[in-house]
Design an enzyme around this catalytic site. Structure first.
Site, PDB file in Angstrom:
ATOM      1  CB  CYS A 278      -0.994   5.794   3.170  1.00  0.00           C
ATOM      2  SG  CYS A 278      -1.777   4.866   4.656  1.00  0.00           S
ATOM      3  NE  ARG A 307      -4.851  -2.968   8.100  1.00  0.00           N
ATOM      4  CZ  ARG A 307      -5.753  -2.429   7.513  1.00  0.00           C
ATOM      5  NH1 ARG A 307      -7.031  -2.338   7.962  1.00  0.00           N
ATOM      6  NH2 ARG A 307      -5.199  -1.553   6.354  1.00  0.00           N
ATOM      7  CD  GLN A 325      -5.572  -1.557   2.406  1.00  0.00           C
ATOM      8  OE1 GLN A 325      -4.656  -1.137   2.462  1.00  0.00           O
ATOM      9  NE2 GLN A 325      -6.461  -1.020   3.211  1.00  0.00           N
ATOM     10  CG  ASP A 327      -4.461   1.777  -0.503  1.00  0.00           C
ATOM     11  OD1 ASP A 327      -5.215   2.489  -0.436  1.00  0.00           O
ATOM     12  OD2 ASP A 327      -3.539   1.607   0.120  1.00  0.00           O
ATOM     13  CG  HIS A 329      -2.839   6.819  -0.998  1.00  0.00           C
ATOM     14  ND1 HIS A 329      -2.218   5.520  -0.988  1.00  0.00           N
ATOM     15  CD2 HIS A 329      -3.303   6.557   0.114  1.00  0.00           C
ATOM     16  CE1 HIS A 329      -2.348   5.140   0.068  1.00  0.00           C
ATOM     17  NE2 HIS A 329      -2.993   5.579   0.902  1.00  0.00           N
ATOM     18  CE  LYS A 409     -15.563   6.396   8.311  1.00  0.00           C
ATOM     19  NZ  LYS A 409     -15.269   4.914   8.766  1.00  0.00           N
ATOM     20  CG  HIS A 455      -6.137   7.219   2.724  1.00  0.00           C
ATOM     21  ND1 HIS A 455      -4.868   6.602   2.965  1.00  0.00           N
ATOM     22  CD2 HIS A 455      -6.135   8.128   3.727  1.00  0.00           C
ATOM     23  CE1 HIS A 455      -4.301   7.313   3.991  1.00  0.00           C
ATOM     24  NE2 HIS A 455      -5.175   8.320   4.319  1.00  0.00           N
TER      25      HIS A 455
END
Length: 582
Positions: A278, A307, A325, A327, A329, A409, A455
């Site tokens: 992000c 991570r 990911q 991912d 946004h 979420k 996200h």
RNA sequence: GCCAACCUAGCUCAGGGGUAGAGCAGCUCACUCGUAAUGAGCAGGUCGUCAGUUCGAAUCUGACGGUUGGCUCCA
């Protein structure tokens, strides 16, 4: 009265009582054992003990044997309301029970249940007597360490897991199901089908995609990119590391540092491998003055993040330290957010259906006590999530206060072919990062305003998704995903040239076909293709060569009528473009 | 990280105080072979790593590393 109970209620009682019976059996073996808790759980039960020595697998058989004897005694389960004082006396030499008693609220009715010689602090319910438990309908499965009350600062106990059912047949079915899970284990199939590997010498929790795994990933990514293009997304590529400024600004160094890889020092600055994408997307947002006319911005990236996960929790592809990911946004105005969320949800459902997952559950998590942002924004965001779920006609569970501190979420859990649920999709509002980075857009009225930021990851991570996909299909991927879509098998070496030519035609048309020109006999080649779960085996010999045809055998063992190479090509092409799920 | 079990050839596994075995995979050779394994031969391992015990350790002990099952289901 027992007739009025639902199956779940009956199973709950059986499992609960079986746990007590197990505790009695364990106490017979180890009179000094300290007992902790023993609840029923999905498919079974467990009980935690503090024992003088570690249990061995043979012990389980012995405990099981004792349990059968106890059960056969048809002992009644008797409940007694005793009150805290009496309970303390009864359990004076059971420290864990004493702690539980102390923690019970004052107004609660403290009760015990007795079965045979065993008294346990318990609120019930239980079966009437142990005659309700068939001696061959339960089985002890394994021993594991477990902290008292799940707290790693407290003593480590030994937990015995067991499974229990109403009938021996149900037990057998459950054991078969467990065997099926083992057969489909993605780590096993990953090795057998040559899809991926991990290397402890090179770092745990890091995935190496082999050619065949990479073919599948390419098919997934191609599909993913095309769907995003259609869905109005732009794709980004961003760096893998960022200086501490970025992570201080985002707040990650404050609240996420323990999950991040240690920094690399360069030119007196600390660079961190990214645990999330992000902040990088926000950096791109900040390169221009954004107008309301630019919004919504939908930016996606197959972003690889790192991570730190504790070594004990790593698990194949499902829990790793480096992953990609899918991912994205979405930056939008408050007015746009409702439509955006609905689209994301629909997008996600299309994605899951394409991969063959039809049973999906949604979870809506709302504002927790400790959180940032205006209540009005939270309300609006939560409402848009709820409306999207309702517009899609999706059942959902409400997790009141279960949202992140920075926004509400939706999580989607998908159920695989074996009925297991996996949490994959997440759609998450963020009222924190836009604030921290001072993001703005210029609205119609010329005022600078804060954009909403969402996200979302649909598949979650490609590694984890791949693991679930392998287990869902048991390695037998649908044609559009199969790493090898077909193998051409000549019946004898004399037809190698023709086999090669057929394979080449299919390969040149864009499909993943190859000819097996090894020294093996035809039957061996078929077997080898079959065990690698290749969808099509094209057998060619004299007849086929003369007629320019192929004889098609499917991995299900079905034999199709001989057809021209062209006809076969059309059939495969249709299956691939339609992403048929066979 | 913690508890337990495990770590022997690429894979699956057997063995076990006197110095290592099988099947499959691999390699070589032979075979004119129609829908789940053709046959023969060859090659392949400092038995996870490091220490210790012992005349001798892959085997026993310890430490370390890794893998696996758990550590969320609350009387």
């Amino acid at each position: 009265m027992a007739d009025t109970l639902t199956r779940d209620e009956r199973l709950y009682r059986i499992r609960h009582t079986t746990a007590h019976v197990m505790a009695e059996a364990v106490l017979q073996m180890f009179p000094d054992a300290k007992i902790a808790i023993g609840p029923p759980i999905d498919n079974g039960f467990y009980y935690d003990f503090d024992l003088p020595r570690s249990l061995k697998p043979e012990d389980l058989e012995q405990i099981e044997e004792k349990m059968r004897e106890i059960v056969k005694g048809k002992h009644a389960l008797t409940r007694e309301v005793v009150g805290k004082e009496k309970a303390r006396e009864i359990f004076h030499d059971q420290p864990f029970k004493l702690e539980l008693i102390d923690d019970l609220p004052e107004d609660v009715e403290v009760s015990t249940y007795t079965v045979d010689t065993f008294v346990d602090l318990c609120k019930g319910p239980h079966v009437e007597d142990t005659g309700a438990i068939h001696p061959k309908s339960f089985k002890l499965l394994n021993v594991a360490g477990a902290y008292w009350r799940g707290d790693e600062k407290r003593p480590m106990l030994q937990r015995i897991y067991g499974t229990a059912w109403e009938t021996p047949k149900e037990l057998r079915e459950h054991l078969n199901w467990l065997a099926e899970i083992e057969k489909r284990d993605h780590r096993k199939l990953g090795r057998e089908l040559d899809l991926f590997s991990t290397h402890e010498e090179a770092g745990s929790g890091l995935i190496y995609w082999h050619p065949k795994g990479a073919r599948i990933r390419t098919a997934i990514e191609d599909f993913w990119r095309e769907e995003h293009r259609r869905g109005g997304y732009e794709l980004l590529y961003t760096p893998h590391v960022g200086k501490s400024w970025l992570w201080e600004t985002s707040g990650h160094l404050g609240f996420y540092a323990e999950n991040m890889y240690s920094p690399m020092e360069l030119d007196n600055a600390d660079y961190y491998a990214k645990p999330m994408n992000c902040p990088f997307h926000i950096m791109i947002y900040q390169t221009a003055k954004r107008s309301y006319r630019d919004l919504p911005l939908r930016w996606g990236e197959l972003g690889t993040v790192y991570r730190y996960e504790r070594s004990g929790v790593l698990h194949g592809l499902l829990r790793v330290r480096g992953f990609t990911q899918d991912d994205a946004h979405i930056f939008c105005t408050p007015d746009q957010v409702e439509d955006e969320i609905l689209e994301v949800l629909q997008f996600s459902m299309r994605m899951w259906h394409a991969f063959g997952f039809d049973r999906i559950k949604a979870y809506l998590s709302t504002r927790p006590e400790k959180s940032v942002g205006d209540q009005a924004d939270w309300d609006r965001a939560t409402e848009s999530l709820r409306k999207a779920l309702e517009a899609e006609g999706m059942e959902y569970e409400l997790d009141e206060g279960g949202g992140a501190f920075y926004g509400p979420k939706i999580d989607l859990k998908v159920q695989d072919a074996l009925g297991r649920e996996w949490q994959m999709t997440t759609v998450q509002f963020d009222f924190n990062l836009p604030e921290r980075f001072g993001m703005t857009f210029v609205d119609k009225d010329g005022q600078e305003k804060r954009p909403y930021m969402v996200h979302r990851a649909l598949l979650g991570s490609l590694e984890r998704f791949f693991g679930v996909l392998i287990e869902h299909y048991g390695g037998a991927f649908p044609v559009w995903l199969a790493p090898v879509q077909g193998v051409v098998v000549p019946v004898a070496p004399a037809f190698n040239d023709y086999a090669d030519q057929v394979a080449k035609t299919l390969f040149d048309a864009g499909y993943r076909f190859e000819a097996d020109l090894s020294d093996n006999r035809m039957n061996a080649k078929i077997r080898s293709a079959q065990t690698s779960k290749v969808p099509y085996m094209l057998v060619v010999g004299e007849n086929e060569q003369t007629a320019g045809q192929v004889s098609v055998r499917t991995r299900t063992g079905e034999r199709l009528d001989p057809m021209s190479v062209d006809a076969f090509l059309k059939m495969v092409a249709k299956k691939v473009t339609d992403r048929e799920l066979i």
